[in-house]
Design a protein around this motif. Structure first.
Motif, PDB file in Angstrom:
ATOM      1  N   TRP A 149       0.911  -1.374   0.012  1.00  0.00           N
ATOM      2  CA  TRP A 149       0.041  -0.298   0.045  1.00  0.00           C
ATOM      3  C   TRP A 149       0.981   1.337   0.035  1.00  0.00           C
ATOM      4  CZ3 TRP A 149      -1.137   3.881   3.830  1.00  0.00           C
ATOM      5  CH2 TRP A 149      -2.109   4.668   3.373  1.00  0.00           C
ATOM      6  N   TYR A 150       0.826   1.887  -1.034  1.00  0.00           N
ATOM      7  CA  TYR A 150       1.424   3.351  -0.980  1.00  0.00           C
ATOM      8  C   TYR A 150       0.607   4.586  -0.607  1.00  0.00           C
ATOM      9  CZ  TYR A 150       4.630   1.071  -4.193  1.00  0.00           C
ATOM     10  OH  TYR A 150       5.721   0.040  -4.996  1.00  0.00           O
ATOM     11  N   TYR A 151       1.394   5.496   0.083  1.00  0.00           N
ATOM     12  CA  TYR A 151       0.757   6.911   0.226  1.00  0.00           C
ATOM     13  C   TYR A 151       1.712   7.703  -0.290  1.00  0.00           C
ATOM     14  CZ  TYR A 151      -1.552  10.769   2.526  1.00  0.00           C
ATOM     15  OH  TYR A 151      -2.307  11.820   2.742  1.00  0.00           O
ATOM     16  N   GLN A 152       1.179   8.825  -1.046  1.00  0.00           N
ATOM     17  CA  GLN A 152       2.026   9.980  -1.565  1.00  0.00           C
ATOM     18  C   GLN A 152       1.737  11.159  -0.686  1.00  0.00           C
ATOM     19  OE1 GLN A 152       1.405  10.582  -5.772  1.00  0.00           O
ATOM     20  NE2 GLN A 152       3.786  10.764  -5.889  1.00  0.00           N
ATOM     21  N   LEU A 153       2.629  11.602  -0.012  1.00  0.00           N
ATOM     22  CA  LEU A 153       2.403  12.611   0.893  1.00  0.00           C
ATOM     23  C   LEU A 153       2.451  13.947   0.255  1.00  0.00           C
ATOM     24  CD1 LEU A 153       1.989  13.900   3.989  1.00  0.00           C
ATOM     25  CD2 LEU A 153       4.294  13.752   4.460  1.00  0.00           C
ATOM     26  N   ASP A 154       1.473  14.727   0.307  1.00  0.00           N
ATOM     27  CA  ASP A 154       1.577  16.103  -0.494  1.00  0.00           C
ATOM     28  C   ASP A 154       0.895  17.150   0.357  1.00  0.00           C
ATOM     29  OD1 ASP A 154       1.342  18.336  -2.085  1.00  0.00           O
ATOM     30  OD2 ASP A 154      -0.109  17.509  -3.594  1.00  0.00           O
ATOM     31  N   PRO A 155       1.898  17.794   1.233  1.00  0.00           N
ATOM     32  CA  PRO A 155       1.303  18.961   2.214  1.00  0.00           C
ATOM     33  C   PRO A 155       0.676  20.174   1.564  1.00  0.00           C
ATOM     34  CG  PRO A 155       3.517  18.114   2.666  1.00  0.00           C
ATOM     35  CD  PRO A 155       3.196  17.854   1.382  1.00  0.00           C
ATOM     36  N   GLY A 156       0.642  20.154   0.101  1.00  0.00           N
ATOM     37  CA  GLY A 156       0.169  21.195  -0.651  1.00  0.00           C
ATOM     38  C   GLY A 156       0.853  22.557  -0.375  1.00  0.00           C
ATOM     39  N   ARG A 157       2.215  22.479  -0.197  1.00  0.00           N
ATOM     40  CA  ARG A 157       3.048  23.677   0.047  1.00  0.00           C
ATOM     41  C   ARG A 157       4.620  23.153  -0.215  1.00  0.00           C
ATOM     42  NH1 ARG A 157       2.130  21.949   5.004  1.00  0.00           N
ATOM     43  NH2 ARG A 157       3.870  22.048   6.285  1.00  0.00           N
ATOM     44  N   SER A 158       5.499  24.071  -0.628  1.00  0.00           N
ATOM     45  CA  SER A 158       6.914  23.697  -0.465  1.00  0.00           C
ATOM     46  C   SER A 158       7.361  23.623   0.737  1.00  0.00           C
ATOM     47  CB  SER A 158       7.709  24.957  -1.318  1.00  0.00           C
ATOM     48  OG  SER A 158       7.399  24.786  -2.578  1.00  0.00           O
ATOM     49  N   MET A 159       8.157  22.569   1.139  1.00  0.00           N
ATOM     50  CA  MET A 159       8.731  22.360   2.320  1.00  0.00           C
ATOM     51  C   MET A 159       9.954  23.266   2.422  1.00  0.00           C
ATOM     52  SD  MET A 159       6.628  20.111   3.733  1.00  0.00           S
ATOM     53  CE  MET A 159       7.413  18.955   4.850  1.00  0.00           C
ATOM     54  N   GLY A 160      10.296  23.845   3.966  1.00  0.00           N
ATOM     55  CA  GLY A 160      11.507  24.574   4.079  1.00  0.00           C
ATOM     56  C   GLY A 160      11.718  24.735   5.507  1.00  0.00           C
ATOM     57  N   LYS A 161      12.623  25.593   6.125  1.00  0.00           N
ATOM     58  CA  LYS A 161      12.730  25.881   7.315  1.00  0.00           C
ATOM     59  C   LYS A 161      11.719  26.545   7.878  1.00  0.00           C
ATOM     60  CE  LYS A 161      17.900  26.370   7.193  1.00  0.00           C
ATOM     61  NZ  LYS A 161      19.069  27.231   7.221  1.00  0.00           N
ATOM     62  N   SER A 202      -7.346   6.384  -2.171  1.00  0.00           N
ATOM     63  CA  SER A 202      -7.566   7.733  -2.105  1.00  0.00           C
ATOM     64  C   SER A 202      -6.984   8.390  -3.170  1.00  0.00           C
ATOM     65  CB  SER A 202      -7.385   8.313  -0.718  1.00  0.00           C
ATOM     66  OG  SER A 202      -5.939   8.493  -0.717  1.00  0.00           O
ATOM     67  N   ALA A 203      -7.077   9.741  -3.507  1.00  0.00           N
ATOM     68  CA  ALA A 203      -6.132  10.359  -4.340  1.00  0.00           C
ATOM     69  C   ALA A 203      -4.721  10.165  -4.225  1.00  0.00           C
ATOM     70  CB  ALA A 203      -6.770  11.759  -4.516  1.00  0.00           C
ATOM     71  N   LYS A 204      -4.397  10.011  -2.836  1.00  0.00           N
ATOM     72  CA  LYS A 204      -2.971   9.973  -2.787  1.00  0.00           C
ATOM     73  C   LYS A 204      -2.558   8.413  -2.367  1.00  0.00           C
ATOM     74  CE  LYS A 204      -3.183  14.641  -0.480  1.00  0.00           C
ATOM     75  NZ  LYS A 204      -3.211  15.349   0.698  1.00  0.00           N
ATOM     76  N   SER A 205      -3.465   7.551  -2.124  1.00  0.00           N
ATOM     77  CA  SER A 205      -3.107   6.117  -1.860  1.00  0.00           C
ATOM     78  C   SER A 205      -3.583   5.197  -2.780  1.00  0.00           C
ATOM     79  CB  SER A 205      -3.521   6.005  -0.388  1.00  0.00           C
ATOM     80  OG  SER A 205      -4.866   6.177  -0.439  1.00  0.00           O
ATOM     81  N   TRP A 206      -2.751   4.180  -2.913  1.00  0.00           N
ATOM     82  CA  TRP A 206      -3.232   2.656  -3.744  1.00  0.00           C
ATOM     83  C   TRP A 206      -2.504   1.642  -3.468  1.00  0.00           C
ATOM     84  CZ3 TRP A 206       0.124   6.840  -4.547  1.00  0.00           C
ATOM     85  CH2 TRP A 206       1.624   6.321  -4.924  1.00  0.00           C
ATOM     86  N   SER A 207      -3.009   0.530  -3.902  1.00  0.00           N
ATOM     87  CA  SER A 207      -2.114  -0.742  -3.520  1.00  0.00           C
ATOM     88  C   SER A 207      -1.796  -1.370  -4.984  1.00  0.00           C
ATOM     89  CB  SER A 207      -3.038  -1.664  -2.987  1.00  0.00           C
ATOM     90  OG  SER A 207      -3.322  -1.144  -1.823  1.00  0.00           O
ATOM     91  N   VAL A 208      -0.794  -2.224  -4.749  1.00  0.00           N
ATOM     92  CA  VAL A 208       0.101  -2.817  -5.816  1.00  0.00           C
ATOM     93  C   VAL A 208       0.332  -4.201  -5.517  1.00  0.00           C
ATOM     94  CG1 VAL A 208       2.056  -3.205  -7.441  1.00  0.00           C
ATOM     95  CG2 VAL A 208       0.956  -0.780  -6.902  1.00  0.00           C
ATOM     96  N   ALA A 209      -0.173  -5.132  -6.354  1.00  0.00           N
ATOM     97  CA  ALA A 209       0.043  -6.558  -5.997  1.00  0.00           C
ATOM     98  C   ALA A 209       1.429  -7.079  -6.293  1.00  0.00           C
ATOM     99  CB  ALA A 209      -1.191  -7.439  -6.467  1.00  0.00           C
ATOM    100  N   VAL A 210       2.024  -7.655  -5.543  1.00  0.00           N
ATOM    101  CA  VAL A 210       3.317  -8.170  -5.869  1.00  0.00           C
ATOM    102  C   VAL A 210       3.442  -9.111  -6.983  1.00  0.00           C
ATOM    103  CG1 VAL A 210       5.310  -9.690  -5.137  1.00  0.00           C
ATOM    104  CG2 VAL A 210       4.105  -8.033  -3.306  1.00  0.00           C
ATOM    105  N   LYS A 211       2.541  -9.909  -7.177  1.00  0.00           N
ATOM    106  CA  LYS A 211       2.380 -10.843  -8.106  1.00  0.00           C
ATOM    107  C   LYS A 211       2.261  -9.877  -9.772  1.00  0.00           C
ATOM    108  CE  LYS A 211      -2.712 -11.164  -8.240  1.00  0.00           C
ATOM    109  NZ  LYS A 211      -3.686 -12.191  -8.194  1.00  0.00           N
ATOM    110  N   GLU A 212       2.021  -8.807  -9.731  1.00  0.00           N
ATOM    111  CA  GLU A 212       2.125  -7.847 -11.004  1.00  0.00           C
ATOM    112  C   GLU A 212       3.373  -7.229 -11.147  1.00  0.00           C
ATOM    113  OE1 GLU A 212      -1.103  -5.035 -10.247  1.00  0.00           O
ATOM    114  OE2 GLU A 212      -2.458  -6.288 -10.298  1.00  0.00           O
ATOM    115  N   LEU A 213       4.420  -7.396 -10.195  1.00  0.00           N
ATOM    116  CA  LEU A 213       5.728  -6.753 -10.491  1.00  0.00           C
ATOM    117  C   LEU A 213       6.463  -7.705 -11.380  1.00  0.00           C
ATOM    118  CD1 LEU A 213       6.835  -6.016  -6.549  1.00  0.00           C
ATOM    119  CD2 LEU A 213       5.619  -4.465  -8.473  1.00  0.00           C
TER     120      LEU A 213
END
Length: 559
Positions: free
Chosen positions: A466-478, A500-511
């Motif tokens: 299961w993947y989650y792509q973190l996107d805080p919606g801003r550029s990260m910095g100090k 979700s729009a930021k998460s999905w799953s991949v089956a290993v048998k498809e790799l």
């Protein structure tokens, strides 16, 4: 003559000297307060007076007030002390950077902590009718050289070394003496071992004995006698470590963003009785955060002892990071941290036995460093990439069913060299790699690389990732660092591994089994608008020119 303490309703006092022995605290409270202490009352001794219980002598440190008032008082006092320390160190020509400031503050804090603890252990031994033998010989104790006192408890200025005499004593007598502790024991869990390790590899960098005298007087005002005091001290110390991380010069070695650590702990969910290991612990951020999560006021004495002594384990190769890690854990409330000063990669992973394994691994190992051939011989998958060797080590340090959460460069998921492919294959076949958290650029200040967090359980094959792509919606910095709210959705969705729009799953048998490529490719992301062809761009520009000419002509007609 017994001690008298006024206890007012809804007021909190704190008994500092026996924070480690709740049994003695409770007995003292019941002896002193008719009818027993109200549940919300803690007795407090924070001023440096010495009063007498029948037949006992107690060192007191403290004040009386609500818990919030006490914390506010400590915060203000410690902030002033740290600011004054910065001012003193900036004026010393031997200290040039945040790393120097942290190092020198650490060894001074450690010796003051040791002195406070020696007093506490002496008091405790006295209450139990035992003799106590101090760890340090008399000339090297804090009260002898750093902050000698007159009979009335005021600073003894005549006995206090300063200037060149002070620097000579510290460099030619104190440090060599403390370094001899390294030869007295091989047990890394003892305080003697930690004293020897800390002072064997760091040095006093103060050039001016007058600056060092000022620093000693500031540190002497601090005390480690209560949890409130330690909490505020640990918070300020963490701020110092964070400033090191932001200061460049490999500062990322010392600081992993705490919101990311807290999210990793929420996923792994450590329990009392389990052991937690970080083989590249740096400033011990993972272990300190896990301690903060697991300690609760309702823990039994046995569970509290388990947390203190048999839960958190770390190793660190670099001297400064080792000192920071030990000091950070002490300030968080762990009296004798189980941190070893050792190169984790020097151990052959094939020699790891069941007794060496842990329930949980939490880590952010260094990446990018090249390891020598003889070090690589300790691993079945040879690689010059430090992080790949650490990942092999962590897999073998886990018990069957153990959980791991490890930060690594995102290129680990897609690199096609033999080591990367072999390591991905091993991870998928020997562990259940159930979650990959893709972190945005800028998560680590100054690191300049993208990272992912691998969450896995040892003992069963991976079937779905299961993947989650973190996107805080801003550029990260100090000025815009990662925060807990940024990771709230990840933690919530991870429990059910929902799409979700930021998460999905991949089956290993498809790799593709030739590469075991695990690259982050979000199938739910909105499709990017197709790029215009050069011809279309030129046509659009000409059309806008015509439109502009028409508008200008209309304006001319109005003039």
């Amino acid at each position: 003559m017994g001690m008298q303490v006024a206890v007012r309703s809804r007021r909190v006092c704190h008994l500092a000297f026996t924070g480690r022995d709740q049994r003695i605290v409770q007995k003292w409270k019941s002896d002193r307060i008719p009818g027993g202490a109200p549940p919300n009352v803690v007795l407090s001794l924070h001023t440096k007076e010495t009063r007498t219980l029948p037949g006992r002598r107690l060192h007191q440190h403290g004040s009386v007030g609500t818990r919030a008032e006490l914390q506010g008082t400590f915060r203000s006092m410690f902030e002033n002390a740290f600011n004054n320390m910065d001012r003193v160190m900036r004026n010393d020509e031997g200290l040039a950077s945040e790393l120097d400031y942290a190092e020198q503050t650490s060894w001074l804090l450690f010796l003051k902590y040791l002195d406070d603890m020696e007093k506490e252990w002496e008091d405790q031994a006295g209450l139990e009718g035992r003799e106590y033998t101090p760890l340090l010989d008399e000339p090297y104790r804090w009260q002898s050289w750093a902050a000698p006192k007159a009979a009335d408890g005021t600073p003894d200025l005549n006995a206090a070394l300063t200037g060149k005499d002070l620097i000579d004593f510290v460099n030619s007598q104190l440090f060599p003496y403390l370094q001899t502790f390294r030869e007295t024991t091989d047990d890394p869990d003892t305080l003697e071992y930690k004293i020897g390790e800390i002072f064997a590899e760091i040095a006093n960098r103060f050039r001016s004995g007058y600056s060092l005298r000022d620093a000693l007087e500031i540190i002497d005002q601090l005390n480690f006698g209560s949890q409130e005091a330690k909490h505020e001290l640990s918070d300020l110390y963490e701020t110092r470590i964070k400033r090191m991380g932001n200061a460049g010069r490999n500062g990322g070695e010392y600081y992993t963003p705490r919101p990311l650590i807290r999210a990793m702990i929420k996923v792994v969910q450590p329990q009392i009785g389990e052991t937690i290991y970080d083989g590249a612990c740096g400033s011990a951020g993972f272990l300190c955060e896990a301690w903060d999560v697991m300690r609760r006021n309702d823990l039994s004495a046995a569970d509290w002892d388990t947390l203190q002594r048999r839960t958190f384990y770390g190793q660190e190769k670099k001297s400064l990071a080792y000192v920071l890690g030990v000091m950070n854990m002490i300030l968080h409330g762990i009296d004798a941290p189980n941190i070893r000063h050792a190169n984790t990669l020097a151990d052959n992973v094939m020699d790891i036995q069941q007794k060496d394994r842990h329930d949980i691994v939490l880590a952010n190992p260094p990446f990018g460093g090249g390891e020598r051939k003889e070090v690589q011989q300790n691993f079945p998958i040879k690689s010059g990439e430090t992080a790949y060797l650490f990942l092999q080590h962590f897999i073998r340090k886990l018990k069957a069913g153990g959980r791991g959460a490890v930060v690594i460069k995102n290129t680990f998921l897609s690199n096609t060299d033999n080591a990367s492919v072999a390591l991905r294959k091993e991870l998928l076949e020997n562990c259940n790699l159930h979650t990959v958290l893709d972190c945005p650029s800028g998560t680590f200040q100054g690191a300049g690389v993208k990272t992912v967090v691998l969450f896995f359980e040892k003992g069963s094959k991976t079937r779905t990732v299961w993947y989650y792509q973190l996107d805080p919606g801003r550029s990260m910095g100090k000025t815009n660092p990662l925060n807990d709210e940024d990771l709230a959705e990840f933690v919530a969705l991870q429990a059910d591994k929902a799409d979700s729009a930021k998460s999905w799953s991949v089956a290993v048998k498809e790799l593709d089994t030739a590469t075991w490529d695990l690259s982050v490719k979000n199938p739910n992301a909105p499709e990017a608008e197709a790029l215009r062809s050069p011809e279309q761009i030129i046509a659009d520009m000409l059309a806008r020119d015509v439109e502009t000419a028409e508008i200008l002509e209309e304006i001319r007609g109005l003039l």
